[in-house]
Design an enzyme around this catalytic site. Structure first.
Site, PDB file in Angstrom:
ATOM      1  N   SER A   1      27.476  14.901  10.082  1.00  0.00           N
ATOM      2  CA  SER A   1      28.092  15.889  10.967  1.00  0.00           C
ATOM      3  C   SER A   1      28.455  17.175  10.221  1.00  0.00           C
ATOM      4  CB  SER A   1      29.345  15.311  11.616  1.00  0.00           C
ATOM      5  OG  SER A   1      29.086  14.033  12.142  1.00  0.00           O
TER       6      SER A   1
HETATM    7  N1  SAH Z   1      29.890   9.619  10.433  1.00  0.00           N
HETATM    8  C1  SAH Z   1      28.571   9.984   9.914  1.00  0.00           C
HETATM    9  C2  SAH Z   1      27.708  10.722  10.931  1.00  0.00           C
HETATM   10  C3  SAH Z   1      27.296   9.816  12.026  1.00  0.00           C
HETATM   11  S1  SAH Z   1      25.802  10.226  12.867  1.00  0.00           S
HETATM   12  C4  SAH Z   1      28.685  10.766   8.624  1.00  0.00           C
HETATM   13  O1  SAH Z   1      29.807  10.978   8.124  1.00  0.00           O
HETATM   14  O2  SAH Z   1      27.634  11.109   8.057  1.00  0.00           O
HETATM   15  C5  SAH Z   1      25.776   8.860  13.972  1.00  0.00           C
HETATM   16  C6  SAH Z   1      25.351   7.533  13.365  1.00  0.00           C
HETATM   17  O3  SAH Z   1      25.672   6.529  14.324  1.00  0.00           O
HETATM   18  C7  SAH Z   1      23.857   7.410  13.105  1.00  0.00           C
HETATM   19  O4  SAH Z   1      23.651   7.099  11.755  1.00  0.00           O
HETATM   20  C8  SAH Z   1      23.417   6.273  14.021  1.00  0.00           C
HETATM   21  O5  SAH Z   1      22.418   5.435  13.443  1.00  0.00           O
HETATM   22  C9  SAH Z   1      24.711   5.500  14.223  1.00  0.00           C
HETATM   23  N2  SAH Z   1      24.833   4.680  15.441  1.00  0.00           N
HETATM   24  C10 SAH Z   1      24.344   4.930  16.682  1.00  0.00           C
HETATM   25  N3  SAH Z   1      24.700   3.946  17.548  1.00  0.00           N
HETATM   26  C11 SAH Z   1      25.445   3.055  16.821  1.00  0.00           C
HETATM   27  C12 SAH Z   1      26.109   1.828  17.145  1.00  0.00           C
HETATM   28  N4  SAH Z   1      26.080   1.303  18.378  1.00  0.00           N
HETATM   29  N5  SAH Z   1      26.777   1.186  16.155  1.00  0.00           N
HETATM   30  C13 SAH Z   1      26.807   1.701  14.895  1.00  0.00           C
HETATM   31  N6  SAH Z   1      26.198   2.840  14.538  1.00  0.00           N
HETATM   32  C14 SAH Z   1      25.531   3.517  15.483  1.00  0.00           C
END
Ligand code: SAH
Length: 215
Positions: free
Chosen positions: A63
């Site tokens: 993000s």
């Molecule tokens: N917090 C992260 C950014 C997250 S981007 C950082 O600091 O870099 C969103 C992430 O959520 C992606 O990697 C995606 O694979 C994951 N994601 C999507 N659906 C999910 C779910 N149901 N459970 C866990 N992770 C999930």
């Protein structure tokens, strides 16, 4: 290289303070101690201190710093908090939270195996022993370690998965980007008997998958 990155990080932090996004010393210290360039693929390291999201793996992203700072400020994290994050991605947000809440703990869940491994490798670069990365469906929360003081959902959901509200402590706070796949409203929820919601600002995250996800 390292000194140059530290300098760019300090400049980014000053900019975020100047814009009023970083308000507390705790968030400022976390940003200075957990360098973002260690959490992006090497080819993007030179963009790590621009205020933009960057690719991690497989179309997923780390993000934007200003959104991460805003989420951390709104969550009002305290030492000893137990925190759940949904969407480990690069591991950067989890590492920032871990820095703030220690000796409390962070559990972060990532649905994609390769991304979970990427987050694990990144977190290992830091001297943090209070982050656990779980590979699985975070839309179910993490019953085994519930309840949590704080929950951060870092993927877009049409509505907050019901298990997450159940796993939030009374008096706890949950932040999530709520809306369609194309645009969401970053929303802060507080559990005080009932759940109260406050809208913060429009944002765009990658979609939440899994049982209670939107994709
Ligand atoms: N917090 C992260 C950014 C997250 S981007 C950082 O600091 O870099 C969103 C992430 O959520 C992606 O990697 C995606 O694979 C994951 N994601 C999507 N659906 C999910 C779910 N149901 N459970 C866990 N992770 C999930």
């Amino acid at each position: 290289m390292r000194e140059e990155m530290e300098k760019r990080n300090r400049e980014m932090v000053s900019m975020l303070k100047h814009r009023g996004v970083i308000k507390s010393e705790t968030v400022e210290r976390a940003f200075l101690s957990v360098p973002r360039h260690l959490f992006v693929p090497e080819e993007y390291a030179s963009y790590a201190y621009e205020d933009v999201p960057l690719p991690t793996l497989k179309g997923q992203t780390i993000s934007q710093p200003s959104i991460v700072a805003l989420m951390l400020e709104e969550l009002d994290l305290k030492p000893r908090h137990r925190v759940l994050e949904i969407g480990a991605g690069s591991g950067w947000n989890a590492a920032l939270i871990a820095h703030i809440v220690k000796p409390g703990r962070v559990i972060t869940i990532e649905i994609d195996r390769d991304v979970a491994e990427f987050a694990r490798r990144n977190i290992r670069k830091m001297n943090l022993d209070n982050v656990t990365i779980i590979e699985g469906d975070g839309s179910l929360g993490y019953e085994a370690e519930a309840p949590f003081d704080r929950i951060a959902v870092t993927a877009a959901c049409e509505r907050v998965p019901e298990p997450l509200f159940r796993q939030l402590k009374e008096g706890g706070k949950l932040i999530a980007p709520v809306g369609s796949v194309y645009s969401q409203m970053l929303t802060l929820f507080e559990k005080r008997g009932k759940i109260r919601a406050r809208e913060i600002l429009p944002c765009i995250f990658v979609p939440l998958r899994g049982k209670y996800g939107t994709e």
